[in-house]
Design a protein around this motif. Structure first.
Motif, PDB file in Angstrom:
ATOM      1  N   THR A  31      -6.400  -4.090  -6.094  1.00 50.20           N
ATOM      2  CA  THR A  31      -5.735  -4.704  -7.248  1.00 50.20           C
ATOM      3  C   THR A  31      -6.279  -6.111  -7.480  1.00 50.20           C
TER       4      THR A  31
ATOM      5  N   ILE B 106      -7.842   6.897   1.395  1.00 48.03           N
ATOM      6  CA  ILE B 106      -7.599   7.859   0.329  1.00 48.03           C
ATOM      7  C   ILE B 106      -8.568   9.021   0.520  1.00 48.03           C
TER       8      ILE B 106
ATOM      9  N   ASN C 273       0.817  -1.210   0.000  1.00 48.13           N
ATOM     10  CA  ASN C 273       0.000   0.000   0.000  1.00 48.13           C
ATOM     11  C   ASN C 273       0.855   1.266   0.000  1.00 48.13           C
TER      12      ASN C 273
ATOM     13  N   GLY D 151     -10.219  -3.021  -8.649  1.00 50.65           N
ATOM     14  CA  GLY D 151     -10.460  -1.589  -8.515  1.00 50.65           C
ATOM     15  C   GLY D 151     -11.420  -1.045  -9.556  1.00 50.65           C
TER      16      GLY D 151
ATOM     17  N   THR E 138       0.939   6.426  -6.985  1.00 53.89           N
ATOM     18  CA  THR E 138      -0.206   7.260  -7.355  1.00 53.89           C
ATOM     19  C   THR E 138       0.111   8.745  -7.271  1.00 53.89           C
TER      20      THR E 138
ATOM     21  N   THR F  84      -2.895  -0.521 -10.896  1.00 48.77           N
ATOM     22  CA  THR F  84      -4.293  -0.860 -11.163  1.00 48.77           C
ATOM     23  C   THR F  84      -4.479  -2.361 -11.299  1.00 48.77           C
TER      24      THR F  84
ATOM     25  N   GLN G  10       1.686   1.555  -3.545  1.00 45.19           N
ATOM     26  CA  GLN G  10       0.517   2.029  -4.277  1.00 45.19           C
ATOM     27  C   GLN G  10       0.353   3.544  -4.156  1.00 45.19           C
ATOM     28  N   CYS G  11       0.484   4.047  -2.934  1.00 44.94           N
ATOM     29  CA  CYS G  11       0.274   5.481  -2.718  1.00 44.94           C
ATOM     30  C   CYS G  11       1.384   6.327  -3.333  1.00 44.94           C
TER      31      CYS G  11
ATOM     32  N   TRP H 161      -8.284   1.666  -5.571  1.00 49.11           N
ATOM     33  CA  TRP H 161      -6.881   1.303  -5.321  1.00 49.11           C
ATOM     34  C   TRP H 161      -6.727  -0.186  -5.005  1.00 49.11           C
TER      35      TRP H 161
ATOM     36  N   PRO I 198      -5.173   5.374 -10.032  1.00 45.91           N
ATOM     37  CA  PRO I 198      -4.231   4.727  -9.107  1.00 45.91           C
ATOM     38  C   PRO I 198      -2.924   4.390  -9.808  1.00 45.91           C
TER      39      PRO I 198
END
Length: 426
Positions: free
Chosen positions: A291, A251, A105, A267, A112, A263, A108-109, A289, A260
């Protein structure tokens, strides 16, 4: 300041007055054991067990139909859990989901929100955060073609224990694109002023997010007030969502509609997910977000664990957490200081999380001696024994007995028979 004494009657009185004492009965508290490691892995609750067994039963009954034919809508399970987790941090239900693990995560952030330019390309972190966050940040920086030695800007600690908010703000220079910080430092239990730091970051046009791993479930966060851009956390510490439980993700709704960084089909908008279209259509909430397919058994344990929280309030949990850790610090000062122990976490309620950082030069051996005496703590280098009297299932008598065991260990020098080399898992 609470009026504590070192008498056993004080612990008994505090337990009698504890408004959430009955929550202890909903956990598997092992007889003869003092569990002080809920900031690393929370105890199993009976509610979690029941929920996991229900999912197993539904799987047996429905097979592939478990996703849409069981009484629980498991196809939207992440939305159900997101709504329930959102209550713990005062966020909108649509802003919270569960997916993957904490480190993914973070990836991911950053993927993004990190859009470096020649003028603004650095990610600001602190030197005391849990290393996995730093590893992920460095990895993402490299993927963008930058050298972490240059693009990862590290706020240094003045004393090796704490991070000063003023130092973080001073480091918010014009070349910083993004900030990732812990809500609570894993070693010293320092609670950062997230609202202040977010306000300062946003005033400079900087994206900011927080790691709540050592705070969620123990600290009553208010994300309406904090208003950061994102947050990540694990659900297996104070929340007791099970070993390696699927993680949490927040988020801020102002970012809904942003593509995101990573992806996947989970999502996608639910209306078209099974059309299996070649182009990704993100759902308009934190679920965008997501997957891959969600692990139902892990999610079930979180559902059960959250039932305990729904029997009380985060305010009540935080109140007891602060009081029981204050009692522990009082006993350390009164009974253990003469043996070389000290408290390495902030004393002020507003600046600390849910555990006490007990410091000693021989911490690693004392930690082993504690385990041999039925106490479950953990050691963090170089000299910290972390003690987390989790509000839901630890009693004031547990704390009193813990300190008594420490006195006995020191008086009889029991720790001397243990190695000063830590094990593979500390």
């Amino acid at each position: 300041m609470d009026a504590f004494t070192t008498a056993p009657a004080c612990a008994a009185m505090l337990d009698k007055q504890d408004p959430i004492a009955l929550l202890r009965d909903r956990y598997y508290v092992k007889e003869g054991q003092i569990y002080m490691d809920g900031n690393s892995l929370g105890l199993c609750s009976k509610d979690a067990e029941e929920a996991v067994l229900r999912v197993l039963s539904d799987w047996k009954e429905y097979g592939i139909g478990v996703w849409s034919g069981a009484p629980t809508n498991y196809f939207l399970y992440q939305d159900i859990l997101g709504e329930r987790l959102s209550r713990l941090i005062n966020a909108d239900p649509e802003e919270v989901t569960v997916c993957t693990n904490t480190t993914i995560n973070v990836h991911q952030c950053v993927a993004t929100f990190y859009h470096p330019t020649s003028e603004r390309y650095k990610i600001l972190i602190d030197e005391l955060n849990f290393p996995s966050d730093r590893y992920a940040v460095a990895s993402q920086v490299r993927l963008k073609g930058y050298d972490p030695e240059d693009a990862v800007k590290v706020v240094k600690s003045r004393d090796g224990r704490m991070i000063e908010e003023a130092d973080v703000v001073a480091a918010m220079t014009e070349d910083v694109a993004m900030i990732l910080l812990p809500a609570v430092l894993y070693r010293s239990a320092q609670l950062l002023d997230m609202q202040y730091l977010t306000k300062e970051a946003h005033a400079r046009g900087i994206i900011i997010g927080f790691d709540l791993c050592h705070s969620i479930g123990a600290v009553d966060h208010d994300f309406k007030a904090i208003n950061c851009d994102f947050a990540i956390w694990c659900n297996y510490k104070y929340l007791s969502g099970g070993p390696g439980a699927i993680a949490g993700l927040y988020i801020n709704r102002k970012h809904f509609g942003v593509m995101p960084g990573l992806t996947g089909w989970q999502g996608n908008k639910k209306e078209t997910q099974f059309d299996l279209l070649p182009d990704f259509e993100p759902v308009n909430n934190a679920g965008a977000w997501q997957t891959g397919t969600q692990p139902l058994l892990s999610m079930a344990a979180i559902e059960g664990a959250l039932k305990v929280y729904e029997s009380t309030t985060m305010g009540a949990i935080r109140e007891k957490s602060l009081k029981i850790t204050s009692y522990l610090m009082y006993l350390i000062d009164e009974c253990l200081a003469k043996y070389g122990f000290s408290v390495g976490n902030p004393r002020e309620d507003s600046r600390r999380g849910g555990h006490v950082a007990l410091e000693h030069d021989d911490a690693i051996r004392i930690n082993e001696a504690l385990k041999a005496r039925g106490v479950v703590p953990d050691f963090r280098a170089p000299n910290v024994i972390r003690l987390a009297p989790v509000a839901q299932y630890c009693s004031y008598t547990d704390v009193y007995n813990l300190v008594g065991i420490l006195v006995d260990i020191m008086e009889n020098k029991e720790y001397e028979k243990y190695s000063s080399k830590r094990g593979t898992v500390a």
